[in-house]
Design a protein around this motif. Structure first.
Motif, PDB file in Angstrom:
ATOM      1  N   HIS A   1       8.778 -11.275 106.876  1.00 46.85           N
ATOM      2  CA  HIS A   1       7.345 -11.064 106.714  1.00 46.85           C
ATOM      3  C   HIS A   1       6.984 -11.297 105.244  1.00 46.85           C
ATOM      4  O   HIS A   1       7.856 -11.565 104.425  1.00 46.85           O
ATOM      5  CB  HIS A   1       6.941  -9.650 107.173  1.00 46.85           C
ATOM      6  CG  HIS A   1       7.621  -8.539 106.435  1.00 46.85           C
ATOM      7  ND1 HIS A   1       8.743  -7.900 106.914  1.00 46.85           N
ATOM      8  CD2 HIS A   1       7.363  -7.955 105.227  1.00 46.85           C
ATOM      9  CE1 HIS A   1       9.119  -6.964 106.050  1.00 46.85           C
ATOM     10  NE2 HIS A   1       8.299  -6.987 105.024  1.00 46.85           N
TER      11      HIS A   1
ATOM     12  N   PHE B   1      13.231  -9.359 119.861  1.00 43.58           N
ATOM     13  CA  PHE B   1      13.491  -8.377 118.806  1.00 43.58           C
ATOM     14  C   PHE B   1      14.906  -7.824 118.909  1.00 43.58           C
ATOM     15  O   PHE B   1      15.370  -7.500 120.002  1.00 43.58           O
ATOM     16  CB  PHE B   1      12.496  -7.223 118.904  1.00 43.58           C
ATOM     17  CG  PHE B   1      11.080  -7.638 118.633  1.00 43.58           C
ATOM     18  CD1 PHE B   1      10.576  -7.608 117.340  1.00 43.58           C
ATOM     19  CD2 PHE B   1      10.264  -8.087 119.652  1.00 43.58           C
ATOM     20  CE1 PHE B   1       9.274  -8.011 117.070  1.00 43.58           C
ATOM     21  CE2 PHE B   1       8.959  -8.495 119.403  1.00 43.58           C
ATOM     22  CZ  PHE B   1       8.470  -8.462 118.107  1.00 43.58           C
TER      23      PHE B   1
ATOM     24  N   ILE C   1      19.476   2.237 107.666  1.00 42.49           N
ATOM     25  CA  ILE C   1      18.190   2.487 108.317  1.00 42.49           C
ATOM     26  C   ILE C   1      17.913   1.362 109.300  1.00 42.49           C
ATOM     27  O   ILE C   1      18.049   0.185 108.965  1.00 42.49           O
ATOM     28  CB  ILE C   1      17.052   2.565 107.265  1.00 42.49           C
ATOM     29  CG1 ILE C   1      17.238   3.813 106.402  1.00 42.49           C
ATOM     30  CG2 ILE C   1      15.685   2.575 107.935  1.00 42.49           C
ATOM     31  CD1 ILE C   1      16.215   3.929 105.295  1.00 42.49           C
ATOM     32  N   LYS C   2      17.536   1.726 110.521  1.00 42.80           N
ATOM     33  CA  LYS C   2      17.344   0.726 111.563  1.00 42.80           C
ATOM     34  C   LYS C   2      15.913   0.182 111.570  1.00 42.80           C
ATOM     35  O   LYS C   2      14.951   0.927 111.441  1.00 42.80           O
ATOM     36  CB  LYS C   2      17.654   1.337 112.932  1.00 42.80           C
ATOM     37  CG  LYS C   2      19.142   1.525 113.143  1.00 42.80           C
ATOM     38  CD  LYS C   2      19.448   2.153 114.484  1.00 42.80           C
ATOM     39  CE  LYS C   2      20.952   2.331 114.639  1.00 42.80           C
ATOM     40  NZ  LYS C   2      21.250   3.219 115.786  1.00 42.80           N
ATOM     41  N   SER C   3      15.807  -1.122 111.770  1.00 45.33           N
ATOM     42  CA  SER C   3      14.491  -1.733 111.958  1.00 45.33           C
ATOM     43  C   SER C   3      14.654  -2.952 112.840  1.00 45.33           C
ATOM     44  O   SER C   3      15.759  -3.458 113.039  1.00 45.33           O
ATOM     45  CB  SER C   3      13.871  -2.118 110.610  1.00 45.33           C
ATOM     46  OG  SER C   3      14.672  -3.083 109.965  1.00 45.33           O
ATOM     47  N   LEU C   4      13.541  -3.392 113.409  1.00 43.74           N
ATOM     48  CA  LEU C   4      13.561  -4.570 114.267  1.00 43.74           C
ATOM     49  C   LEU C   4      13.438  -5.838 113.436  1.00 43.74           C
ATOM     50  O   LEU C   4      12.738  -5.859 112.423  1.00 43.74           O
ATOM     51  CB  LEU C   4      12.385  -4.527 115.249  1.00 43.74           C
ATOM     52  CG  LEU C   4      12.412  -3.414 116.300  1.00 43.74           C
ATOM     53  CD1 LEU C   4      11.152  -3.493 117.167  1.00 43.74           C
ATOM     54  CD2 LEU C   4      13.652  -3.545 117.175  1.00 43.74           C
TER      55      LEU C   4
ATOM     56  N   ASP D   1      12.496  -9.984 114.262  1.00 48.36           N
ATOM     57  CA  ASP D   1      12.039 -10.860 115.349  1.00 48.36           C
ATOM     58  C   ASP D   1      12.588 -12.267 115.176  1.00 48.36           C
ATOM     59  O   ASP D   1      12.625 -12.808 114.072  1.00 48.36           O
ATOM     60  CB  ASP D   1      10.511 -10.905 115.387  1.00 48.36           C
ATOM     61  CG  ASP D   1       9.916 -11.451 114.098  1.00 48.36           C
ATOM     62  OD1 ASP D   1      10.130 -10.817 113.032  1.00 48.36           O
ATOM     63  OD2 ASP D   1       9.287 -12.515 114.127  1.00 48.36           O
TER      64      ASP D   1
ATOM     65  N   GLY E   1      14.369  -6.194 108.436  1.00 45.69           N
ATOM     66  CA  GLY E   1      13.006  -5.675 108.418  1.00 45.69           C
ATOM     67  C   GLY E   1      12.797  -4.669 107.297  1.00 45.69           C
ATOM     68  O   GLY E   1      11.886  -4.801 106.485  1.00 45.69           O
ATOM     69  N   VAL E   2      13.678  -3.658 107.237  1.00 46.10           N
ATOM     70  CA  VAL E   2      13.573  -2.621 106.195  1.00 46.10           C
ATOM     71  C   VAL E   2      14.783  -2.695 105.270  1.00 46.10           C
ATOM     72  O   VAL E   2      15.925  -2.735 105.728  1.00 46.10           O
ATOM     73  CB  VAL E   2      13.525  -1.205 106.809  1.00 46.10           C
ATOM     74  CG1 VAL E   2      13.707  -0.135 105.723  1.00 46.10           C
ATOM     75  CG2 VAL E   2      12.209  -0.968 107.542  1.00 46.10           C
TER      76      VAL E   2
ATOM     77  N   HIS F   1       5.797  -6.784 115.801  1.00 46.72           N
ATOM     78  CA  HIS F   1       6.355  -5.564 116.370  1.00 46.72           C
ATOM     79  C   HIS F   1       5.869  -5.419 117.815  1.00 46.72           C
ATOM     80  O   HIS F   1       4.703  -5.684 118.098  1.00 46.72           O
ATOM     81  CB  HIS F   1       5.923  -4.344 115.536  1.00 46.72           C
ATOM     82  CG  HIS F   1       6.891  -3.220 115.625  1.00 46.72           C
ATOM     83  ND1 HIS F   1       8.075  -3.190 114.926  1.00 46.72           N
ATOM     84  CD2 HIS F   1       6.871  -2.090 116.366  1.00 46.72           C
ATOM     85  CE1 HIS F   1       8.732  -2.081 115.224  1.00 46.72           C
ATOM     86  NE2 HIS F   1       8.025  -1.411 116.087  1.00 46.72           N
TER      87      HIS F   1
ATOM     88  N   VAL G   1       7.067  -0.751 106.625  1.00 48.89           N
ATOM     89  CA  VAL G   1       7.888  -1.252 107.729  1.00 48.89           C
ATOM     90  C   VAL G   1       8.616  -0.095 108.418  1.00 48.89           C
ATOM     91  O   VAL G   1       8.752  -0.071 109.637  1.00 48.89           O
ATOM     92  CB  VAL G   1       8.885  -2.316 107.224  1.00 48.89           C
ATOM     93  CG1 VAL G   1       9.579  -2.993 108.403  1.00 48.89           C
ATOM     94  CG2 VAL G   1       8.186  -3.348 106.343  1.00 48.89           C
ATOM     95  N   GLU G   2       9.036   0.893 107.627  1.00 47.81           N
ATOM     96  CA  GLU G   2       9.651   2.090 108.219  1.00 47.81           C
ATOM     97  C   GLU G   2       8.679   2.760 109.179  1.00 47.81           C
ATOM     98  O   GLU G   2       9.050   3.167 110.280  1.00 47.81           O
ATOM     99  CB  GLU G   2      10.023   3.098 107.118  1.00 47.81           C
ATOM    100  CG  GLU G   2      11.290   2.753 106.375  1.00 47.81           C
ATOM    101  CD  GLU G   2      11.614   3.822 105.332  1.00 47.81           C
ATOM    102  OE1 GLU G   2      12.467   4.678 105.591  1.00 47.81           O
ATOM    103  OE2 GLU G   2      10.992   3.795 104.237  1.00 47.81           O
TER     104      GLU G   2
ATOM    105  N   ASN H   1       8.486   1.065 112.433  1.00 45.55           N
ATOM    106  CA  ASN H   1       9.681   1.206 113.250  1.00 45.55           C
ATOM    107  C   ASN H   1       9.842   2.605 113.839  1.00 45.55           C
ATOM    108  O   ASN H   1      10.659   2.815 114.728  1.00 45.55           O
ATOM    109  CB  ASN H   1      10.919   0.792 112.451  1.00 45.55           C
ATOM    110  CG  ASN H   1      11.087  -0.717 112.444  1.00 45.55           C
ATOM    111  OD1 ASN H   1      11.557  -1.292 113.414  1.00 45.55           O
ATOM    112  ND2 ASN H   1      10.650  -1.370 111.366  1.00 45.55           N
TER     113      ASN H   1
END
Lengths: 269, 269, 269, 269
Positions: free
Chosen positions: A247, B102, B112-115, B117, B193-194, D25, D62-63, D66
């Motif tokens: 992004h 995703f 730390i989890k994030s999606l 795409d 993502g993060v 998302h 972004v966190e 998510n």
């Protein structure tokens, strides 16, 4: 043959903008160096339609465009808006053209010349209350290098292409190239069409020496514009196509020097 | 009511592909972890039309789509192609769906989890000569860092987001995630993502430790695919959105393991 | 300064295409009427890279482009492909440029002249086995009117803008305008920049008198191309932006007159 | 590890908007019929940054995204804006999400059900002076048929797909479907995913019975919105992709019922 458009409309609703959108036409633009540049523009042309008319005359917008084969300057573009108002019997009008614009740039060390393309938009607007106003927008690709990444990493720093969009209203003449210069000088590094190896070394090190957040880019450009008497209002945006994310990072500053009070501030939507 | 489409056509010209294009529909895809993912696809659905028919029946394509509300897997997608052939009385058919997909990724240090795409395309193709074939395409965003820039500069190196497109034909089952993994492991660094500060330090240094030209990315992925027995043919492309230019660097390798002779090679246009 | 690109590569993998993508440059094209037209093209330029080299020299592609400021014709464009091969020490090459192209058209009744824009692509391709081949692609906007809608309705018929894409390989010289003419003559009606009321009556009635399915458009164009000795292979596609749906109807015919057997047919993906 | 973003900034320039742009998302939206719809949104999330801070904390946006896996309603979307302000220590914020939204529509005669896709945007905005405001935008594809073409032609009338964009601010709850209904009822005819022959006859004749200029479409929608107490301000635009031209016809009406005086009118740029 009946003129349906001209018939009387009873709904009593003025239309703010009506016209043609996304019509392509070749144009010529005068460069700062004095030469004329041939390019291709996409036009949007609208007028305000008073409530008593059923429709505007769409073909007249396109006819007008086809009669203009000559060089288009800031001045002649503003005249087109006035001509449009006249031909369409309207009191307000809006004309916008967007085109790729090329500037010859020498590489920073080898000085090999190549073209770089920028996206430029001219907007001319007339309404009953204010005289003809003109906006110039330039979209300038630059390099941005992240100060946080540089600071916290033992070596390297993520960097990426950014797209800076500067829109100004001015009280005196400004060249497209003047606006491009303002943006390029405030980036981590400007970009080029051709770079030989010594040039690539130069731009790599210059960006590393000159880290900027997306916030820094728009603030540093705002500082220059605040000091520039010719510019009466501006919007500056930067979108950084982050090399470590999928992004963008984005920042925007908007200022109208003539009406500083908050209530007059243009709503951002 | 007359069925114009069904009438006899005397021009004696077969149509290779006829159908509906760019039609959106919600779908469900099974993830490698076992869960089902809801997303939205854009479909193109075509059949071959024998010369004696004036037209195909466009509404049947869309009806078919509206009857499929369930989960779509690689298997059920291939059945859709066969069903389409049957419903349209055709001998060949082509169905393609493109969707955002995703994947949950933990950041490399903070976890730390994030999606993230990815753009995925399934293509299923039936013709009279060969049985149903299936292609999977994934578009994977990654970081690339320039080896030349690193080598010649005293510090720093230009890097950027790249878009790697991998299209494979396989003889056995492959998850979307398997293809994404192949691509991400061969980039200068994968993206997320993060990213918190310790993660940002990690990805900055990892990319700097791992410089790759656009040529290196496609070659390193080709090496993995050459060794993967499940993959029978592939195309791998990388487009690097250069941070120092306003254009992209691009490379492509294409290989059909089953027919290695040059004359059978798919023409790239 | 070390030349990283030139170093020896041990992976033993040839790269089919490597180069620069999506780079804008102004060009001049000779029109059929003899005049020169200024426009702006987007270029993709690739060469094949033998397995022993680590990388190609990206800056040379852009340098080459910046040395060509003159008129580009079909002939000079083919020379650019040969020059590219030479400069990059390659055995195969691919160069493609896409540009808006304008044609002056008189309205059908009032004969008022206006420009219409078409998207044109030139592709030049050299590989070791075959000599330099050249493809020309034109994207032509037209009106299509549905025969089924006309047949079953008491009055009216749905119609819409369609985009017809014709790609040809020829054995002799063809003007862009020749290809545009072939397409426009086979539509329900051609379209124009400016139409006054008598013109609008003409195009409305002509389209109604001349209903065509998407299948009819591509078949009728194929019939003309089959009879045209200059054209040795072609692909014709039509996408109709249906006025009664939110998706397109699509059809495609592909033919290589030189190699008619099915096995040589170009795979459509 | 140093927090560069948090360091003191001496330039004394507030940033109007800073954050993340174009991040995808998955979301769930509640439908008017009570069901939940799974779809995929593209988010822009910005806050105002006071002059004393060097940068915002991009990862927090972004966190936040998510952590929201649940259904998003108009209410919960507005809470996200407040949460964003809180997490980023900001006084103003802007959050926008754009997604394809599907509605089941029965065909007008056969009543065969199919989905139609609309593009929807939710915008939530907080600033120090006014409380949280919420805008809903829907882009609705419809059929438009030209009254002039019908009037002057002996038979037929050109028609085309149009894209109507309606943006409203409301003082009470409105469903997405309510806004779609308002637009579709004012077009020459609404459009559908699946139409069988009796349906095609119906939509063809309905559009012919119901000719509308681009001006008529926006005026007729404005009439409905003027009478709708829930709507406090609106912008309605229509772009008609003319079947007889290569450009669009366009019209726009904008009204703020709360502040009718001209000086408060939102500037259209």
């Amino acid at each position: 043959m009946i003129d349906v458009q001209k018939s009387f409309d009873t709904r009593n609703i003025n239309i703010d903008q009506v016209g043609v959108k996304n019509i392509k036409h070749p144009i010529q633009i005068r460069e700062r160096c004095g030469k004329q540049q041939h390019t291709v523009a996409s036009f949007n042309m609208y007028v305000g339609l008073p409530h008593q008319f059923k429709g505007t005359h769409m073909s007249r917008f396109v006819e007008m465009l086809n009669e203009h084969e000559d060089e288009i300057t800031v001045q002649s573009f503003m005249q087109m808006a006035e001509e449009m108002i006249g031909r369409l019997d309207a009191e307000s009008g809006y004309i916008e053209m967007t085109f790729p614009y090329f500037v010859i740039k020498p590489a920073p060390v080898s000085e090999i010349k190549s073209l770089l393309d920028y996206q430029v938009t001219f907007i001319s607007r007339i309404d009953g209350q204010e005289k003809n106003t003109m906006l110039i927008k330039v979209v300038v690709p630059v390099t941005s290098l992240c100060p946080c990444s540089k600071e916290i990493s033992d070596y390297g720093a993520h960097n990426q292409r950014s797209s800076v969009t500067l829109t100004v209203q001015a009280n005196r003449f400004l060249w497209i190239e003047d606006l491009i210069d303002i943006v390029e000088k405030q980036a981590s590094c400007e970009i080029y069409g051709v770079l030989k190896r010594p040039d690539e070394k130069y731009v790599t090190e210059k960006a590393y020496d000159n880290p900027k957040f997306v916030e820094d880019i728009v603030r540093d450009i705002a500082l220059v514009l605040n000091d520039c008497d010719k510019v009466t209002s501006y919007t500056v945006e930067s979108e950084n196509f982050e090399s470590i994310h999928n992004h963008s990072a984005f920042a925007l500053i908007q200022r109208n020097k003539q009406h500083e009070d908050k209530s007059d501030k243009k709503r951002i939507v």
